[in-house]
Enzyme design. Sequence first.
Site, PDB file in Angstrom:
ATOM      1  CG  ASN A   5     -26.394  27.869  -8.981  1.00  0.00           C
ATOM      2  OD1 ASN A   5     -25.369  27.190  -9.013  1.00  0.00           O
ATOM      3  ND2 ASN A   5     -27.197  28.024 -10.030  1.00  0.00           N
ATOM      4  CD1 TRP A   6     -21.616  30.012  -4.490  1.00  0.00           C
ATOM      5  CD2 TRP A   6     -19.842  28.725  -4.010  1.00  0.00           C
ATOM      6  NE1 TRP A   6     -21.237  30.295  -3.208  1.00  0.00           N
ATOM      7  CE2 TRP A   6     -20.151  29.522  -2.876  1.00  0.00           C
ATOM      8  CE3 TRP A   6     -18.765  27.845  -3.920  1.00  0.00           C
ATOM      9  CZ2 TRP A   6     -19.408  29.448  -1.687  1.00  0.00           C
ATOM     10  CZ3 TRP A   6     -18.033  27.766  -2.743  1.00  0.00           C
ATOM     11  CH2 TRP A   6     -18.352  28.563  -1.643  1.00  0.00           C
ATOM     12  CE  LYS A   7     -25.871  30.774 -12.082  1.00  0.00           C
ATOM     13  NZ  LYS A   7     -26.426  31.731 -13.050  1.00  0.00           N
ATOM     14  CG  HIS A  92     -29.765  26.792 -13.338  1.00  0.00           C
ATOM     15  ND1 HIS A  92     -29.319  27.498 -14.433  1.00  0.00           N
ATOM     16  CD2 HIS A  92     -29.816  27.671 -12.315  1.00  0.00           C
ATOM     17  CE1 HIS A  92     -29.100  28.755 -14.070  1.00  0.00           C
ATOM     18  NE2 HIS A  92     -29.398  28.884 -12.782  1.00  0.00           N
ATOM     19  CD  GLU A 160     -32.768  30.586 -10.837  1.00  0.00           C
ATOM     20  OE1 GLU A 160     -32.194  31.159  -9.905  1.00  0.00           O
ATOM     21  OE2 GLU A 160     -32.174  29.878 -11.653  1.00  0.00           O
ATOM     22  N   GLY A 166     -28.292  37.010 -14.148  1.00  0.00           N
ATOM     23  CA  GLY A 166     -27.019  37.675 -14.407  1.00  0.00           C
ATOM     24  C   GLY A 166     -27.111  38.962 -15.201  1.00  0.00           C
ATOM     25  CB  SER A 204     -30.565  40.227 -11.273  1.00  0.00           C
ATOM     26  OG  SER A 204     -29.985  39.915 -12.516  1.00  0.00           O
ATOM     27  N   GLY A 225     -27.117  33.562  -7.641  1.00  0.00           N
ATOM     28  CA  GLY A 225     -25.900  33.224  -8.360  1.00  0.00           C
ATOM     29  C   GLY A 225     -24.786  34.208  -8.031  1.00  0.00           C
ATOM     30  N   GLY A 226     -24.636  35.220  -8.866  1.00  0.00           N
ATOM     31  CA  GLY A 226     -23.519  36.172  -8.750  1.00  0.00           C
ATOM     32  C   GLY A 226     -23.275  36.702  -7.343  1.00  0.00           C
TER      33      GLY A 226
HETATM   34  P1  PGA Z   1     -27.876  35.422 -10.710  1.00  0.00           P
HETATM   35  O1  PGA Z   1     -28.139  33.863 -11.008  1.00  0.00           O
HETATM   36  O2  PGA Z   1     -28.226  35.648  -9.244  1.00  0.00           O
HETATM   37  O3  PGA Z   1     -26.426  35.611 -10.990  1.00  0.00           O
HETATM   38  O4  PGA Z   1     -28.770  36.207 -11.605  1.00  0.00           O
HETATM   39  C1  PGA Z   1     -29.238  33.190 -10.456  1.00  0.00           C
HETATM   40  C2  PGA Z   1     -29.245  31.756 -10.904  1.00  0.00           C
HETATM   41  O5  PGA Z   1     -28.950  31.478 -12.078  1.00  0.00           O
HETATM   42  O6  PGA Z   1     -29.569  30.864 -10.100  1.00  0.00           O
END
Ligand code: PGA
Length: 246
Positions: A5-7, A92, A160, A166, A204, A225-226
């Site tokens: 998920n690149w957001k 999300h 999540e 994050g 994370s 995400g990250g």
């Molecule tokens: P993160 O985000 O891996 O940066 O914690 C996960 C997400 O929000 O899908």
Amino acid sequence: MIVANWKCNGSRKMIQDWSKHYEDTYIPFDRTFVGVAPPYIYVEQLTNSKNAHGLDIKIGVQDIDISSGARTSAISVDMIQDMGCQFTIIGHSERRNIFDESNMSISAKLDSVGSKIATILCVGETEKENNNKDTKNVLEEQLSIIKGKIMPSSFCIAYEPIWSIGTGNTPTPNEINDIHKFIKDVVQSSSENSIVPNVLYGGSVNDANAESFFKEDNVDGALIGGASLQGKSFANIVNIFNGKTI
Ligand code: PGA
């Protein structure tokens, strides 16, 4: 199943570098669903880059609107299907919190996608709810939108915890496993056709901790995400999931 998920991140340059680094790091393995959800505006470029590099990834989106027509700035499921997308994330926590999405609007999205493409429904509790041992109640409430619905076999859930997104903090693998089992049971008992969905963990996840989560029986993959923003670290996580590390 491993999904990026690149957001609201990425650029044309980033996609060039990402594709090259993913290609250099990924060890082929033909059974895992690997998905990447860039911002809508980059779907076509990522598709072209995926084809140019021969990447074995499915492209999807981070959210969807409920229909086409007079809905300024919206993107419908028919449009993303037209672009070759194969899945969408919905619900999300950033959509729920920043954009005020309710269970009701997320339920309407679930209905609008139906079985056209795969849906990944995100659920998760806040830190306070976790501290108050309210996690299962919160999840049950978020999952109530499934009640009485016939769910396609491609439907899956991403657990999540909001306090983990994050932050570098995560529940223990054992706690995650327990929650995933709970989610599977709730979906099985509330969906009309008693499906047991794949449940991904998100929050994370990186290439240093992924293995500890993937060892758990009820962890069917991850939503990342990250660590998905670098082609190398995302491919590392896919390799770990496939048991293909060197
Ligand atoms: P993160 O985000 O891996 O940066 O914690 C996960 C997400 O929000 O899908």
